[in-house]
Design a protein around this motif. Structure first.
Motif, mmCIF file in Angstrom:
data_model
loop_
_atom_site.group_PDB
_atom_site.id
_atom_site.type_symbol
_atom_site.label_atom_id
_atom_site.label_comp_id
_atom_site.label_asym_id
_atom_site.label_seq_id
_atom_site.Cartn_x
_atom_site.Cartn_y
_atom_site.Cartn_z
ATOM 1 N N ALA A 344 -7.645 -68.093 45.787
ATOM 2 C CA ALA A 344 -6.196 -67.881 45.751
ATOM 3 C C ALA A 344 -5.577 -68.220 47.101
ATOM 4 O O ALA A 344 -4.561 -68.931 47.182
ATOM 5 C CB ALA A 344 -5.892 -66.433 45.368
ATOM 6 N N ASN A 345 -6.194 -67.728 48.174
ATOM 7 C CA ASN A 345 -5.648 -67.982 49.506
ATOM 8 C C ASN A 345 -5.637 -69.466 49.838
ATOM 9 O O ASN A 345 -4.655 -69.989 50.347
ATOM 10 C CB ASN A 345 -6.470 -67.229 50.560
ATOM 11 C CG ASN A 345 -6.246 -65.722 50.461
ATOM 12 O OD1 ASN A 345 -5.304 -65.275 49.801
ATOM 13 N ND2 ASN A 345 -7.128 -64.953 51.079
ATOM 14 N N TRP A 346 -6.726 -70.125 49.569
ATOM 15 C CA TRP A 346 -6.802 -71.561 49.878
ATOM 16 C C TRP A 346 -5.764 -72.357 49.077
ATOM 17 O O TRP A 346 -5.130 -73.257 49.600
ATOM 18 C CB TRP A 346 -8.208 -72.103 49.590
ATOM 19 C CG TRP A 346 -9.133 -71.893 50.755
ATOM 20 C CD1 TRP A 346 -9.955 -70.849 50.976
ATOM 21 C CD2 TRP A 346 -9.292 -72.777 51.867
ATOM 22 N NE1 TRP A 346 -10.630 -70.991 52.154
ATOM 23 C CE2 TRP A 346 -10.244 -72.180 52.728
ATOM 24 C CE3 TRP A 346 -8.731 -73.999 52.249
ATOM 25 C CZ2 TRP A 346 -10.646 -72.775 53.927
ATOM 26 C CZ3 TRP A 346 -9.137 -74.589 53.437
ATOM 27 C CH2 TRP A 346 -10.075 -73.988 54.277
ATOM 28 N N ILE A 347 -5.622 -71.986 47.807
ATOM 29 C CA ILE A 347 -4.685 -72.748 46.966
ATOM 30 C C ILE A 347 -3.244 -72.514 47.420
ATOM 31 O O ILE A 347 -2.463 -73.444 47.557
ATOM 32 C CB ILE A 347 -4.868 -72.367 45.474
ATOM 33 C CG1 ILE A 347 -6.210 -72.908 44.970
ATOM 34 C CG2 ILE A 347 -3.718 -72.924 44.624
ATOM 35 C CD1 ILE A 347 -6.665 -72.341 43.642
ATOM 36 N N MET A 348 -2.927 -71.256 47.706
ATOM 37 C CA MET A 348 -1.530 -70.953 48.056
ATOM 38 C C MET A 348 -1.179 -71.398 49.473
ATOM 39 O O MET A 348 -0.017 -71.647 49.773
ATOM 40 C CB MET A 348 -1.251 -69.462 47.870
ATOM 41 C CG MET A 348 -1.250 -69.066 46.386
ATOM 42 S SD MET A 348 -0.691 -67.384 46.112
ATOM 43 C CE MET A 348 -1.939 -66.458 46.944
ATOM 44 N N ALA A 349 -2.201 -71.500 50.340
ATOM 45 C CA ALA A 349 -1.904 -71.893 51.726
ATOM 46 C C ALA A 349 -2.219 -73.371 51.963
ATOM 47 O O ALA A 349 -1.333 -74.226 51.862
ATOM 48 C CB ALA A 349 -2.702 -71.004 52.684
#
Lengths: 481, 484
Positions: A344-349
């Protein structure tokens, strides 16, 4: 004076049926002109339409997704006008008895605000062909491949009060239609097109101002720009004491200029009447329930599942399910690496930043979910530091391959080998005797901050590849030893 | 051979008295020699006909060929025929060669019938005298200075002049039954939805129905057997079981209840025509039927309602003829509007233009409720009249048309007088019921038709009732004077 903007939308959603709404010709995009137009699509004399059941199924799915009444009796009508890309001289559409009745869509807006936009109705109709004006030297070409492609036209109430709300509605509709798999959602190919009805009125006034309709917007950005421009224009006209003329306008996304196409005075009388070639379509509860059973997961259900199954926050789940393709990407990544929060973090950032910069949609990303999952795996197994991981990600966006290939080719593997690290630590301690003395004489409380200096030196010396945790441990041991 | 019915020809072919090729050559020779007089054909398909005849002879030699196998027929020129020009009687489609065939054309071809050619008709089936055809008027074989009726005038004249054993036709407001009456033939318009409309160029979609023009009811039954099918290409085609329409032809009529609508014997009916029709009904009494007067109270509204609904539908149906994709295109159009206006102005005749204008007017904003909506309400009332009547009687009988064939030009200046030609036939189309016209006498040496209207899908019963009449009378066996 303070003005209020009032917006209503008409959205054409191209349905992803294999064949056309009234003929067996293929709806696939991009074929050579007129190779996917059969005798019915060409409106050859004596041909007759037969309604495509899949188009009804998709329309019913849409209706159920927007909490609408389903028209158990729907009637096709003929909308009469002459245009070269309209082969029959009338469009077969629905008017008085549409397939989808009143419904609504709930929007999540910025700062946690929500908004309900009412759907007036949605009806089934056929798309027209295309007129081609280039390359024909004084003539026009007609391509009827698109003629007869099924559409639902979704008509909202004038419930939106800003470009933000209108765009949020458009995105939500896109999300619903693509989640249901009733539309491929490819806006560049015209799979979803927006007509925006805009008026302004003094804040607090009940009655609506005169509206204009800006037609055929095929991107969210163009829609936002077109609304801003038109609202500004209308306010200027009114503040200069002028009147808004009810008209149809066109917005050019390239030049950022809008112009009037035609005013209401010369609008057509379409002479609608029920199409005698098509009988009223009667749907019963059993059919509607069967369609309901077959419906793919809707965005809201998916969001709840993301919270429940992956332990995501409400916020992350909302972000990730705002677009069907993003949610798919997320789930494919998690499936391959098992790390939901990191994914989630990688995709959103990082992924999101990369896509924005390159102006790509997630389906056009050079970094595949499998590649991102590989990167995350190398992060969790200690092969990469998060800093190096960002380098690897960047290399992925340049098409250098998967994480392992890039790590190998660039020699980016994190150094965790104690012997090699000890050697580095020893060198740093030897070269910085003053700082070592300071550290050793300092209070316990100040030491962690001071340790950062040594870690920084070691990371620099290792070109970032040293495992920071291991470096910490060794440093502490040696300095305090 | 040409004076035989299709049923008789079928026997001859089976017995090998003659071959289909011989029979076909015989008809082709007659057409070549005689049709200059009648102008009943627009296109003669000699080569295809002989090929189909050869194929039919092969099937006949193998035995178990269908009844119609090898029998030469003609198709009204609004049924699309793959590879053969289909003009609809219009300059607009003078160059139009469809790449597909109408379902009924395919069905008849599958049954082995041989296509001699395409018959003349009022332009886009709009007319009651065959005078609106781009290809010139058709002459009535019974009276060469008179019209054959319309719009299926070419099919009627071809069969009456014995240039074809039978012909297909279409009926939107009387276009089969009225020419049948005026040319002394048996004309059947089936129930709406009984026969596929696929490939039949539309005039008014909710009223159009394909049917037959033949010399006898038995021949109609044979043709309908081959034509009728449930067709998934036509959404308005009804999935009704197929039946053998010849099966009950010989059923006696004892106990048959005939209703005679008083509204059909009013002002405007030629007295001698009325007398011939009444005499025919008396024949039925002799066959054991009972007759009672009935009322169809909304009859007087049929023509006005029809002349709103049919033009409204036609105004949309004919929009596709725009000069863009096929058909007539004007020379050197200067822009799109010019292309539309001149192509349509130059290629459509006056009657077609009149109906497009009337229809567009009736559908336009502000007039829709007063005209189109009102006409649809009237249509429901008319249908209800029939539904009520069929609770009391088995069949409704009356005149097919108000008078025998009239002279060329007699009604062309007065559209309303022309429209009243169909005053007795139009209500059947509005209700979607089957109707049949059979010859029942001569007035001024010209044929008069008796109209039979049946309940929905009662074609078998209608044909039985007509056949029984033809077993005791000889009107149907009479040839037009001067037929060789």
């Amino acid at each position: 004076m303070e003005w209020e903007t009032v917006i209503g939308l008409e959205v054409h959603v191209q349905l992803a049926t294999k064949t056309k709404i009234f003929s067996g010709a293929s709806t696939a995009y991009g074929a050579a002109p007129n190779t996917q137009a059969c005798a019915i699509d060409l409106a050859m004399p004596g041909t007759l339409p037969v309604a495509n059941e899949a188009a009804f199924r998709y329309a019913v799915m849409f209706g159920l997704a927007v909490h609408a009444e389903i028209g158990k009796r729907s009637v096709f009508e003929r909308k009469n006008y002459f245009y070269p890309d309209l082969p029959k001289g009338y469009q077969t559409t629905q008017l008085a008895e549409p397939i989808v009745g009143p419904g609504y869509v709930d929007l999540e807006l910025s700062e946690g605000r929500t908004k309900r936009v009412r759907i007036h109705h949605a009806h089934l109709e056929e798309d027209a062909g295309k007129s081609l004006h280039e390359d024909y030297h004084g003539m026009s070409g007609i391509d009827l491949n698109r003629a007869g492609t099924p559409l639902i036209e979704v008509v909202t109430e004038p419930d939106m009060r800003s470009a933000e709300e209108a765009v949020a509605f458009a995105k939500k509709l896109h999300n619903i239609a693509t989640s249901l798999e009733i539309c491929d959602g490819d806006m560049s190919q015209g799979s979803m097109r927006f007509d925006v009805n805009i008026s302004v009125r003094p804040k607090g006034q009940e009655t609506l101002g005169t509206r204009t309709e800006t037609k055929n917007l095929n991107s969210f950005r163009f829609m936002e720009e077109a609304i801003a421009l038109e609202v500004e224009r209308q306010i200027d006209v009114l503040e200069d004491g002028g009147k808004i003329v009810q008209e149809t306008r066109l917005y050019n996304g390239e030049t950022k200029v809008a112009r009037s196409m035609r005013t209401k005075e010369d609008s057509d009388d379409y002479r609608y009447f029920p199409c005698p070639d098509l009988l009223p379509v009667i749907l019963d509860d059993q059919y509607i329930n069967e369609v309901r059973q077959q419906m793919p997961e809707l965005p809201e259900a998916r969001r709840e599942r993301f919270v429940a199954d992956y332990g995501l926050t409400e916020y992350d789940a909302t972000q990730l399910t705002a677009e069907r393709a993003v949610a798919d990407y997320f789930e494919a990544t998690v499936k391959a690496c098992g790390e939901a929060k990191l994914a989630a973090n990688w995709i959103m950032a990082d992924l999101s930043a990369y896509l924005n910069k390159e102006e790509l949609s997630i389906t056009q990303s050079k970094v595949t979910p499998i590649q991102l999952a590989g990167l995350i795996t190398r992060l969790t197994d200690g092969t990469l530091s998060s800093k190096i991981a960002k380098q690897v990600f960047e290399a992925m966006t340049l098409g250098e391959g998967d994480a392992d290939t890039i790590i190998e080719a660039r020699g980016l593997k994190q150094v965790s080998d104690t012997g090699a690290l000890e050697k580095l630590v020893d060198e740093v301690i030897a070269n910085n005797t003053k700082q070592v003395d300071n550290y050793r004489s300092a209070d316990e409380a100040k030491r962690p901050k001071m340790l950062g200096f040594f870690v920084g030196q070691i990371m620099k010396a290792s070109k970032g590849q040293a495992n920071p945790q291991a470096v910490n441990d060794i440093l502490k041991k040696k300095l305090e030893g | 051979m040409h004076d035989q019915t299709m049923a008789q020809l079928a026997l001859g072919l089976k017995r090998r008295d003659f071959s289909s090729v011989e029979l076909t050559q015989h008809y082709l020779e007659r057409i070549q020699r005689l049709d200059a007089t009648y102008n009943s054909f627009i296109t003669i398909t000699e080569q295809q006909a002989l090929q189909q005849a050869e194929e039919a002879d092969r099937r006949l030699a193998q035995g178990d060929a269908p009844t119609l196998c090898g029998i030469p027929i003609a198709h009204k020129d609004l049924f699309c025929t793959d590879g053969v020009r289909t003009s609809c009687g219009s300059k607009m489609l003078d160059n139009f060669v469809p790449p597909y065939s109408a379902t009924i054309v395919e069905n008849l071809q599958a049954a082995g019938a041989v296509m001699l050619g395409k018959t003349n008709m009022d332009e886009f089936a709009m007319g009651s005298s065959n005078e609106t055809s781009y290809y010139g008027p058709v002459k009535n074989p019974w009276a060469i200075d008179c019209v054959p009726g319309g719009s299926s005038g070419g099919s009627a004249a071809a069969v009456a002049a014995q240039l074809a054993a039978g012909a297909t036709a279409s009926d939107t407001g009387g276009s089969i039954r009225q020419p049948a009456a005026l040319c002394g033939l048996t004309g059947l318009k089936p129930t709406y939805g009984r026969v596929s409309r696929w490939g039949m160029i539309a005039f008014a979609s909710s009223l159009d129905q394909a049917g037959t023009l033949t010399r006898t009811a038995e021949d109609s039954a044979l043709m309908l057997n081959a034509m009728a099918s449930f067709d998934t290409l036509d959404s308005t085609c009804v999935d009704q079981p197929l039946e053998d329409y010849t099966a009950n032809l010989n059923q006696p009529l004892k106990g048959l209840k005939i209703g005679v609508p008083k509204e059909y014997f009013s002002e405007g009916l030629h007295p001698e025509t009325g007398a011939a029709v009444e005499a025919a009904i008396k024949v039925y009494e002799g066959l054991g039927a009972s007759v009672q007067e009935i009322s169809l109270p909304h009859s007087h509204l049929a023509v006005p309602a029809y002349y709103v609904i049919a033009p409204a539908e036609c105004s949309a149906n004919l929009s596709r003829f725009d000069g863009v994709r096929y058909g007539y295109r004007c020379e050197t159009p200067k822009d799109l509007m010019d292309l539309y206006q001149r192509s349509r102005s130059e290629a459509f005749g006056d009657e077609v233009k009149r109906r497009i204008l009337v229809g567009a007017y009736a559908l336009s904003a502000g007039y829709y409720d007063a005209y189109y909506s009102k006409a649809q309400k009237v249509r429901r009332l008319i249908k209800q009249d029939f539904v009520d009547a069929f609770t009391q009687v088995d069949v409704i009988m009356g005149p097919t048309s108000p008078s025998p064939a009239f002279a060329f030009g007699a009604k062309t200046k007065d559209p309303v007088a022309m429209y009243l030609e169909d005053i007795y036939t139009i209500a059947t189309n509005l209700a979607g019921l089957p109707g049949l016209s059979i010859p029942c006498g001569l007035v001024e040496n010209k044929p008069v038709g008796l109209q039979l209207i049946g309940n929905y899908f009662a074609e078998g019963r209608l044909l039985n009732i007509a056949h029984q009449f033809q077993q005791t009378t000889d009107f149907h066996t009479r040839s037009a004077p001067g037929i060789e």
